[in-house]
Each structure stands twice: as C-alpha cells, then as structure tokens.
Design a protein around this motif. Structure first.
Motif, PDB file in Angstrom:
ATOM      1  N   ARG A 196       0.815  -1.213   0.000  1.00 23.15           N
ATOM      2  CA  ARG A 196       0.000   0.000   0.000  1.00 23.15           C
ATOM      3  C   ARG A 196       0.854   1.272   0.000  1.00 23.15           C
ATOM      4  O   ARG A 196       0.341   2.363   0.244  1.00 23.15           O
ATOM      5  CB  ARG A 196      -0.902   0.029   1.229  1.00 23.15           C
ATOM      6  CG  ARG A 196      -2.038  -0.962   1.204  1.00 23.15           C
ATOM      7  CD  ARG A 196      -3.002  -0.716   2.371  1.00 23.15           C
ATOM      8  NE  ARG A 196      -2.401  -1.005   3.679  1.00 23.15           N
ATOM      9  CZ  ARG A 196      -1.997  -0.083   4.538  1.00 23.15           C
ATOM     10  NH1 ARG A 196      -2.109   1.200   4.238  1.00 23.15           N
ATOM     11  NH2 ARG A 196      -1.461  -0.427   5.700  1.00 23.15           N
ATOM     12  N   THR A 197       2.141   1.125  -0.262  1.00 22.18           N
ATOM     13  CA  THR A 197       3.028   2.279  -0.160  1.00 22.18           C
ATOM     14  C   THR A 197       2.741   3.346  -1.216  1.00 22.18           C
ATOM     15  O   THR A 197       3.159   4.494  -1.063  1.00 22.18           O
ATOM     16  CB  THR A 197       4.493   1.840  -0.274  1.00 22.18           C
ATOM     17  OG1 THR A 197       4.660   1.076  -1.483  1.00 22.18           O
ATOM     18  CG2 THR A 197       4.898   0.993   0.920  1.00 22.18           C
ATOM     19  N   LYS A 198       2.024   2.982  -2.271  1.00 19.04           N
ATOM     20  CA  LYS A 198       1.676   3.969  -3.300  1.00 19.04           C
ATOM     21  C   LYS A 198       0.274   4.541  -3.113  1.00 19.04           C
ATOM     22  O   LYS A 198      -0.170   5.374  -3.901  1.00 19.04           O
ATOM     23  CB  LYS A 198       1.803   3.337  -4.692  1.00 19.04           C
ATOM     24  CG  LYS A 198       3.247   2.970  -5.051  1.00 19.04           C
ATOM     25  CD  LYS A 198       3.346   2.438  -6.470  1.00 19.04           C
ATOM     26  CE  LYS A 198       4.806   2.104  -6.816  1.00 19.04           C
ATOM     27  NZ  LYS A 198       4.936   1.584  -8.205  1.00 19.04           N
ATOM     28  N   ASP A 199      -0.396   4.098  -2.058  1.00 19.53           N
ATOM     29  CA  ASP A 199      -1.722   4.614  -1.746  1.00 19.53           C
ATOM     30  C   ASP A 199      -1.616   6.099  -1.404  1.00 19.53           C
ATOM     31  O   ASP A 199      -0.742   6.508  -0.631  1.00 19.53           O
ATOM     32  CB  ASP A 199      -2.312   3.845  -0.566  1.00 19.53           C
ATOM     33  CG  ASP A 199      -3.670   4.382  -0.167  1.00 19.53           C
ATOM     34  OD1 ASP A 199      -4.645   4.062  -0.842  1.00 19.53           O
ATOM     35  OD2 ASP A 199      -3.727   5.127   0.842  1.00 19.53           O
ATOM     36  N   PRO A 200      -2.480   6.952  -1.966  1.00 18.63           N
ATOM     37  CA  PRO A 200      -2.390   8.400  -1.730  1.00 18.63           C
ATOM     38  C   PRO A 200      -2.446   8.792  -0.252  1.00 18.63           C
ATOM     39  O   PRO A 200      -1.741   9.700   0.173  1.00 18.63           O
ATOM     40  CB  PRO A 200      -3.595   8.957  -2.502  1.00 18.63           C
ATOM     41  CG  PRO A 200      -3.865   7.940  -3.559  1.00 18.63           C
ATOM     42  CD  PRO A 200      -3.526   6.625  -2.951  1.00 18.63           C
ATOM     43  N   VAL A 201      -3.288   8.107   0.506  1.00 17.76           N
ATOM     44  CA  VAL A 201      -3.408   8.426   1.934  1.00 17.76           C
ATOM     45  C   VAL A 201      -2.099   8.091   2.651  1.00 17.76           C
ATOM     46  O   VAL A 201      -1.591   8.894   3.453  1.00 17.76           O
ATOM     47  CB  VAL A 201      -4.575   7.654   2.580  1.00 17.76           C
ATOM     48  CG1 VAL A 201      -4.605   7.890   4.087  1.00 17.76           C
ATOM     49  CG2 VAL A 201      -5.896   8.083   1.950  1.00 17.76           C
ATOM     50  N   PHE A 202      -1.554   6.915   2.355  1.00 11.35           N
ATOM     51  CA  PHE A 202      -0.292   6.524   2.992  1.00 11.35           C
ATOM     52  C   PHE A 202       0.821   7.478   2.596  1.00 11.35           C
ATOM     53  O   PHE A 202       1.630   7.895   3.445  1.00 11.35           O
ATOM     54  CB  PHE A 202       0.090   5.099   2.592  1.00 11.35           C
ATOM     55  CG  PHE A 202       1.438   4.677   3.109  1.00 11.35           C
ATOM     56  CD1 PHE A 202       1.578   4.200   4.409  1.00 11.35           C
ATOM     57  CD2 PHE A 202       2.574   4.784   2.312  1.00 11.35           C
ATOM     58  CE1 PHE A 202       2.823   3.840   4.906  1.00 11.35           C
ATOM     59  CE2 PHE A 202       3.818   4.426   2.798  1.00 11.35           C
ATOM     60  CZ  PHE A 202       3.945   3.949   4.095  1.00 11.35           C
ATOM     61  N   LYS A 203       0.881   7.842   1.310  1.00 14.71           N
ATOM     62  CA  LYS A 203       1.935   8.743   0.851  1.00 14.71           C
ATOM     63  C   LYS A 203       1.841  10.103   1.533  1.00 14.71           C
ATOM     64  O   LYS A 203       2.856  10.708   1.879  1.00 14.71           O
ATOM     65  CB  LYS A 203       1.851   8.893  -0.676  1.00 14.71           C
ATOM     66  CG  LYS A 203       2.272   7.627  -1.427  1.00 14.71           C
ATOM     67  CD  LYS A 203       2.057   7.771  -2.929  1.00 14.71           C
ATOM     68  CE  LYS A 203       3.013   8.761  -3.530  1.00 14.71           C
ATOM     69  NZ  LYS A 203       2.883   8.798  -5.009  1.00 14.71           N
ATOM     70  N   ALA A 204       0.621  10.564   1.758  1.00  7.72           N
ATOM     71  CA  ALA A 204       0.437  11.856   2.440  1.00  7.72           C
ATOM     72  C   ALA A 204       0.910  11.778   3.883  1.00  7.72           C
ATOM     73  O   ALA A 204       1.568  12.701   4.392  1.00  7.72           O
ATOM     74  CB  ALA A 204      -1.033  12.266   2.380  1.00  7.72           C
TER      75      ALA A 204
END
Length: 407
Positions: A196-204
């Motif tokens: 999930r490292t490319k998930d927008p929430v995680f990246k934020a």
C-alpha cells in the motif's frame, strides 16, 4: 473466551463474578469523577511550571553547548538537554496530547495544537496511541505498542526462528525509539507487506513523517551545531547523545509499564462484547507500575503510575500519585495483584521476558549448565529445521519442563 476467562492456569480473576466486575467499574468511575470535580488552578500552575522549567532547561543547555568544545560544558549541556528532551516527551508532550489539560481551555496547552520534539507527528501519534493502544491495551494483534510489531510477546504466539534475534531488535529499537514509534504510527510494516506504499493516503502520511524528521534533524544536527561555531562537532555529538538518552529512557519506562513478568496479554476474541467494567479490568491486568521518588514520577511522565494512567488516561498526570493508593486498595479488595516494582527490577523483568520469549517455550527453564550443549543443539535444529522438526523438538522440551515441575 471473554476477558474474565484467562488462558493461564494461574487465573487471578476466576473468583470474580460479572457483578463484581461491574461494581469494580463503578468504584473506579467514582475515583475518576472525584478528580474531574477537583481539577483547578493548582493543576494548571503545575503544568505551566513544568513547561517553563523544561524550556528554560533546554535553552540554558543549548547555550552551554555553544562552548561544548570544553569537556565540562559538553557534559553539563548534554545532561541538561537530555533531561529537557525527556520532560518534553514524557511529562509534557505525552500527557498534553492525551487531552489531560484540555479542560484549561488554553490554546497553547491543548491536544489539538501541541507539537513535540519527536520524530512522529503529534496528529499520527494520537491515533495510534490514544485510539488504538489505550482502547486495545495488550491485545495481541491490535495493540501496536505491545512488542512494537517486531517481537514475540506471549507464549501462545507460535515460535519462529526469526524471534531468536528479538533482543537485538529490542536494543536497536531502544536506541532509536522515536523513529520506531514513527514507523509503526505510520503502519509502515503493514503498508509494505500489503503493498500500500503507493496509496495516496499513505503517501500523504509518510510525507508528514519525513517532514517532521527533517525538521527535527535540521534543528539538532545542523542549526544548533552551526551556531556553536568551533564547537560544531561537539554540539552535534551532544545532541545525538541527548536523543539516545531520551529514547532509551522512554523505551525503558514504556517497557516497564506493559511488558514485565506478571502483566497479562489478551487474545483478540477475548474483548468481544467487553463491558466498561471488563475494560477497566483489562487495563489493571495489562499494566504495571514503577515505584520511586517524586522526581522519578515526573521524569517518567508519571507513567510510573502506568496502571492509573491506563485506567484514566485523560486525568492530569500530577494527580496519579494521589489516586494510586485508592486504586491499589481496590486491587486488594477484589483479590488482584497490583504489579509494582522499583525501576531496576522492572527493567530486568521486562528484558528477561524479551529474552525468554525469543526462545522456544520452556527452553530457558529446562536449560542448566550441565545440559547446555544438548540444549544448544536442540535450539540449532529448531532454527535450521523444518516446521515438523520444530514441533517435535518443542514437544520434547515441553515434556521435560513438565517433568521438572513435577519433581
């Protein structure tokens, strides 16, 4: 299995009825309400005094470190900065972010506005700590603070070869504890495992952590050393040392509160349908205190009163020592063990548990100087062998432990 049906043979709450547990909850509610009703100016003066002391100590220590090229200045400045960082994280930051002082309605000392000298952003820490850790105290698989997601924390967890290095991981985690907290507040391990490292929430969220770390490192390892001029390297070393001291201290206090022998862990299904009284009881069984002086309590952020803190995480920390005798009296009244020891004993107990659980169940108990070679051979086979071989050797160790206990 409910919270009052323990998995151990030594069940210290088997004598309690559901009515007993609910009455315990009512009595604890009364203790909490008594503090809420009596909060006032003396409490406000306390936290303001601690904040003023911490800021003065940090400013004075950093001023002394401008001359850290001289050994006495280095020692005094490093010691002062270490204490200032501990106060900032423990008695001030941790407790403000719990909302303990929100009742003052002071926007400068409020859980929604406070930021601390720490790698993890306050906003993320409040979610993982206040909402997860305190609600799911010592529930294996739900409480990230229990073993920090990298250690075996209970005998019922199947032993795997990689657990054998958990004392090393725990030591490294102690040295760089603030970064370990930032990683599991971010749920980095789970994000990597589930891709999930490319998930927008995680990246934020990750961006906020990186920004916070950059800000902290710039302050400690660039700005203040540069201000020291010729003392640049000495101030750099002093800041690094102060951060390590703060990390090891915080790690030790938290380990003592949740991991020493005598503290219970719980299965996920054990909290299904949990009542308020059962929740209180889980906090009591899943926490431990550190006995000591008033200075010890302040330096630990009053987490030396971990039992009281977990029962009432939103009460002002300076009041825990006041209610501790009342809470201990309830332990005695309901036939429960109030787990408290001096700091050295709790640290030893916690580390002993880390080492014991890094090994297969019963290995340490069944090992003597006389049989050490054969025991090491068994351990080697368990580390290098197949799952079936591990099960067979584990069974033989379990039989040996039972034989020793029966002798």
């Amino acid at each position: 299995m409910t919270v009052i049906q323990k998995k151990t043979d030594d069940n210290q709450i088997a004598h309690l009825t559901p009515e007993d547990i609910e009455m315990l909850g009512i009595e604890l509610d009364a203790i909490r309400q008594s503090i809420i009703d009596s909060r006032g100016e003396s409490d406000a003066k306390y936290i303001r005094k601690v904040i003023k002391t911490q800021r003065s100590l940090e400013l004075g220590s950093r001023a002394v470190l401008l001359f850290s090229i001289f050994p006495p200045a280095w020692l005094v400045g490093t010691a002062g900065l270490s204490v200032a960082k501990i106060l900032d994280n423990m008695e001030i930051g941790h407790n403000i972010l719990h909302g303990q002082w929100d009742w003052m309605r002071d926007p400068k000392i409020h859980s929604t506005t406070w930021e601390w000298d720490h790698a993890t952003p306050a906003e993320q820490w409040k979610v993982s700590h206040n909402e997860l850790h305190h609600n799911f105290t010592n529930v294996v698989g739900k409480d990230n603070d229990l073993g920090y997601g990298i250690m075996r924390v209970d005998e019922d967890q199947p032993w795997q070869p990689f657990y054998i290095v958990q004392p090393v991981w725990n030591f490294i985690n102690a040295l760089f504890f603030e970064y370990g907290i930032a990683a599991y507040d971010l749920e980095l391990r789970g994000a990597v495992a589930s891709k999930r490292t490319k998930d927008p929430v995680f990246k934020a969220q990750a961006k906020k952590v990186v920004h916070k770390i950059r800000k902290q490192m710039t302050k400690d390892y660039v700005v203040h050393p540069l201000l020291s001029g010729p003392s640049f390297l000495h101030t750099l070393a002093a800041n690094f040392t102060a951060n390590i001291v703060r990390n090891v201290w915080a790690h030790s206090v938290i380990m003592c509160g949740h991991f020493p022998e005598g503290v219970e862990t719980f299965e996920r299904k054990s909290i299904e349908g949990e009542t308020k009284g059962e929740w209180y009881l889980r906090q009591m069984l899943g926490s431990a205190n550190i006995s000591g002086s008033p200075l010890m309590h302040i330096m630990s952020g009053n987490l030396s009163h971990q039992i009281e803190h977990h029962l009432f995480p939103d009460l002002p920390s300076n009041r825990y020592s006041e209610i501790a005798p009342q809470v201990e009296a309830l332990f005695e009244k309901y036939g429960l063990s109030y787990c408290t020891r001096p700091l050295p004993q709790q640290v030893y107990s916690a580390w002993h548990k880390v080492v014991r659980l890094s090994l297969p169940n019963g290995w340490l108990e069944s090992t003597t100087p006389k049989n050490l070679p054969s025991q090491l051979a068994k351990l080697y086979k368990m580390v290098t062998g197949t799952p079936r071989e591990r099960r067979l050797i584990q069974a033989s160790i379990t039989r040996e432990v039972r034989r020793l206990q029966a002798a």
